[in-house]
Design a protein around this motif. Structure first.
Motif, mmCIF file in Angstrom:
data_model
loop_
_atom_site.group_PDB
_atom_site.id
_atom_site.type_symbol
_atom_site.label_atom_id
_atom_site.label_comp_id
_atom_site.label_asym_id
_atom_site.label_seq_id
_atom_site.Cartn_x
_atom_site.Cartn_y
_atom_site.Cartn_z
ATOM 1 N N PRO A 107 0.784 -1.239 0.000
ATOM 2 C CA PRO A 107 0.000 0.000 0.000
ATOM 3 C C PRO A 107 0.815 1.287 0.000
ATOM 4 O O PRO A 107 0.250 2.365 -0.180
ATOM 5 C CB PRO A 107 -0.821 -0.108 1.292
ATOM 6 C CG PRO A 107 0.004 -0.964 2.191
ATOM 7 C CD PRO A 107 0.708 -1.938 1.300
ATOM 8 N N PHE A 108 2.131 1.195 0.198
ATOM 9 C CA PHE A 108 2.940 2.407 0.302
ATOM 10 C C PHE A 108 4.110 2.386 -0.675
ATOM 11 O O PHE A 108 4.710 1.338 -0.930
ATOM 12 C CB PHE A 108 3.482 2.586 1.726
ATOM 13 C CG PHE A 108 2.415 2.878 2.741
ATOM 14 C CD1 PHE A 108 1.905 4.156 2.893
ATOM 15 C CD2 PHE A 108 1.904 1.855 3.523
ATOM 16 C CE1 PHE A 108 0.908 4.415 3.819
ATOM 17 C CE2 PHE A 108 0.907 2.107 4.450
ATOM 18 C CZ PHE A 108 0.403 3.396 4.602
ATOM 19 N N ALA A 109 4.439 3.565 -1.190
ATOM 20 C CA ALA A 109 5.589 3.743 -2.065
ATOM 21 C C ALA A 109 6.581 4.705 -1.402
ATOM 22 O O ALA A 109 6.184 5.632 -0.682
ATOM 23 C CB ALA A 109 5.157 4.304 -3.416
ATOM 24 N N TYR A 110 7.841 4.464 -1.635
ATOM 25 C CA TYR A 110 8.877 5.383 -1.161
ATOM 26 C C TYR A 110 8.703 6.712 -1.877
ATOM 27 O O TYR A 110 8.701 6.787 -3.100
ATOM 28 C CB TYR A 110 10.254 4.778 -1.430
ATOM 29 C CG TYR A 110 11.415 5.705 -1.202
ATOM 30 C CD1 TYR A 110 11.493 6.498 -0.054
ATOM 31 C CD2 TYR A 110 12.454 5.793 -2.133
ATOM 32 C CE1 TYR A 110 12.564 7.348 0.157
ATOM 33 C CE2 TYR A 110 13.536 6.634 -1.924
ATOM 34 C CZ TYR A 110 13.588 7.415 -0.783
ATOM 35 O OH TYR A 110 14.645 8.264 -0.575
ATOM 36 N N ALA A 111 8.561 7.800 -1.124
ATOM 37 C CA ALA A 111 8.244 9.104 -1.688
ATOM 38 C C ALA A 111 9.478 9.937 -2.023
ATOM 39 O O ALA A 111 9.356 11.113 -2.362
ATOM 40 C CB ALA A 111 7.340 9.881 -0.735
ATOM 41 N N GLY A 112 10.657 9.345 -1.924
ATOM 42 C CA GLY A 112 11.861 10.025 -2.377
ATOM 43 C C GLY A 112 12.549 10.922 -1.377
ATOM 44 O O GLY A 112 13.417 11.719 -1.738
ATOM 45 N N VAL A 113 12.200 10.799 -0.088
ATOM 46 C CA VAL A 113 12.865 11.565 0.970
ATOM 47 C C VAL A 113 13.124 10.642 2.148
ATOM 48 O O VAL A 113 12.242 9.873 2.539
ATOM 49 C CB VAL A 113 11.995 12.753 1.456
ATOM 50 C CG1 VAL A 113 12.706 13.520 2.563
ATOM 51 C CG2 VAL A 113 11.669 13.686 0.308
ATOM 52 N N LEU A 114 14.334 10.734 2.712
ATOM 53 C CA LEU A 114 14.635 9.914 3.885
ATOM 54 C C LEU A 114 15.678 10.593 4.752
ATOM 55 O O LEU A 114 16.368 11.519 4.324
ATOM 56 C CB LEU A 114 15.109 8.518 3.474
ATOM 57 C CG LEU A 114 16.355 8.383 2.592
ATOM 58 C CD1 LEU A 114 17.646 8.430 3.408
ATOM 59 C CD2 LEU A 114 16.312 7.071 1.812
ATOM 60 N N LEU A 115 15.789 10.098 5.969
ATOM 61 C CA LEU A 115 16.836 10.477 6.906
ATOM 62 C C LEU A 115 17.723 9.254 7.105
ATOM 63 O O LEU A 115 17.226 8.138 7.228
ATOM 64 C CB LEU A 115 16.242 10.912 8.247
ATOM 65 C CG LEU A 115 15.085 11.918 8.196
ATOM 66 C CD1 LEU A 115 14.585 12.223 9.609
ATOM 67 C CD2 LEU A 115 15.531 13.203 7.515
ATOM 68 N N ILE A 116 19.044 9.471 7.137
ATOM 69 C CA ILE A 116 19.960 8.329 7.165
ATOM 70 C C ILE A 116 21.221 8.658 7.961
ATOM 71 O O ILE A 116 21.655 9.817 8.021
ATOM 72 C CB ILE A 116 20.321 7.904 5.721
ATOM 73 C CG1 ILE A 116 21.036 6.558 5.696
ATOM 74 C CG2 ILE A 116 21.130 8.992 5.017
ATOM 75 C CD1 ILE A 116 21.168 5.966 4.300
ATOM 76 N N LYS A 117 21.807 7.631 8.558
ATOM 77 C CA LYS A 117 23.068 7.768 9.275
ATOM 78 C C LYS A 117 24.236 7.536 8.312
ATOM 79 O O LYS A 117 24.249 6.560 7.562
ATOM 80 C CB LYS A 117 23.141 6.749 10.414
ATOM 81 C CG LYS A 117 22.124 6.966 11.517
ATOM 82 C CD LYS A 117 22.245 5.877 12.576
ATOM 83 C CE LYS A 117 21.290 6.125 13.733
ATOM 84 N NZ LYS A 117 21.346 5.022 14.749
ATOM 85 N N PRO A 118 25.231 8.403 8.320
ATOM 86 C CA PRO A 118 26.348 8.264 7.371
ATOM 87 C C PRO A 118 27.179 7.005 7.575
ATOM 88 O O PRO A 118 27.787 6.504 6.618
ATOM 89 C CB PRO A 118 27.176 9.529 7.611
ATOM 90 C CG PRO A 118 26.795 9.997 8.976
ATOM 91 C CD PRO A 118 25.367 9.610 9.162
ATOM 92 N N GLU A 119 27.187 6.465 8.797
ATOM 93 C CA GLU A 119 27.996 5.270 9.042
ATOM 94 C C GLU A 119 27.503 4.051 8.273
ATOM 95 O O GLU A 119 28.233 3.054 8.134
ATOM 96 C CB GLU A 119 28.076 4.948 10.538
ATOM 97 C CG GLU A 119 26.746 4.828 11.239
ATOM 98 C CD GLU A 119 26.320 6.104 11.948
ATOM 99 O OE1 GLU A 119 25.720 5.999 13.034
ATOM 100 O OE2 GLU A 119 26.591 7.195 11.404
ATOM 101 N N LEU A 120 26.281 4.097 7.760
ATOM 102 C CA LEU A 120 25.765 2.975 6.981
ATOM 103 C C LEU A 120 26.539 2.783 5.677
ATOM 104 O O LEU A 120 26.486 1.708 5.069
ATOM 105 C CB LEU A 120 24.286 3.180 6.652
ATOM 106 C CG LEU A 120 23.304 3.298 7.810
ATOM 107 C CD1 LEU A 120 21.874 3.328 7.288
ATOM 108 C CD2 LEU A 120 23.477 2.172 8.811
#
Length: 240
Positions: A173-186
């Motif tokens: 039911p959901f699509a990634y909307a093109g915005v996220l928050l992320i940790k650089p260590e990943l």
């Protein structure tokens, strides 16, 4: 206004093949929607939320992108040059890490575009961020109410906000909307060229991939036809 996330990465280096012929003479981020280039819609929203610095990667028709962004003051623009070769979404962000810094940051597709609902989505996303539980927090949109999206969805979202990717023959039911928050260590130990999907899947496996539902209407501007659909929806929203 100072926000918890003061730095953003804009993924703007792609070839925009699905947008042809509009992208034959201009990069996709410079295609106009409602009288404004897509990338300016994104940058204006970031600036309004207090983002101070935006790193933009360039490759296709890079000179046009640099010329357009040269006069931008808010947020401050830094260019990550990928003229030598495309690095995909993950590789592009990885290359830009020296410019992004060591704190968690925002990643936006250059066409991350929506009609805002009662709640500011960037502010809501940042308010929901919990680094103790999350490695990635992405904005997801309900496919049933999105404009220009005809896919089968990307994720299921549970009551705790955890995301799980749909199986191959499934609809989500959901699509990634093109915005996220992320940790650089990943990005530690990643390859030079790779998709962010690798990090999404790794975070999901660890139970650290979370989602926040978009408040409003997501406008998926992926084809020339979708440009008209988006402009029609924007015009309708102004008179409702």
């Amino acid at each position: 206004m100072s926000r918890p996330f003061s730095t953003a990465m804009l993924l703007a280096a792609g070839l925009g093949k699905r947008m042809r012929p509009l992208t034959d003479i201009r990069p996709k981020p410079l295609i106009e929607i409602a009288g404004k280039p897509l990338i300016d819609h994104v940058l204006d929203r970031l600036a309004a939320s207090g983002v101070e610095k935006a790193v933009v990667n360039v490759h296709y028709l890079a000179e046009q992108m640099e010329a357009h962004l040269a006069g931008r003051q808010h947020p401050k623009i830094l260019i990550s040059d990928e003229r030598a070769g495309l690095l995909d979404s993950g590789g592009g962000a990885r290359k830009a890490l020296p410019l992004l810094g060591k704190a968690p940051f925002i990643v936006c597709n250059c066409d991350s575009f929506w009609i805002e609902g009662p709640q500011n989505n960037l502010e809501a996303l940042e308010a929901a961020w919990d680094p103790e539980r999350m490695d990635i927090l992405m904005l997801v949109a309900a496919t049933a109410t999105s404009v220009g999206f005809d896919g089968r969805g990307d994720y299921h979202l549970d009551s705790a906000g955890l995301l799980s990717r749909r199986r191959e023959n499934e609809t989500a039911p959901f699509a990634y909307a093109g915005v996220l928050l992320i940790k650089p260590e990943l990005f530690e130990g990643t390859r030079e060229i790779f998709s962010l999907n690798r990090l999404f899947d790794a975070a999901e496996t660890k139970g650290r991939l979370f989602g926040r539902r978009l408040d409003g209407i997501w406008l998926h501007v992926g084809t020339p036809e979708a440009v008209g659909e988006a402009e029609t929806k924007i015009a309708q929203s102004m008179v409702e």
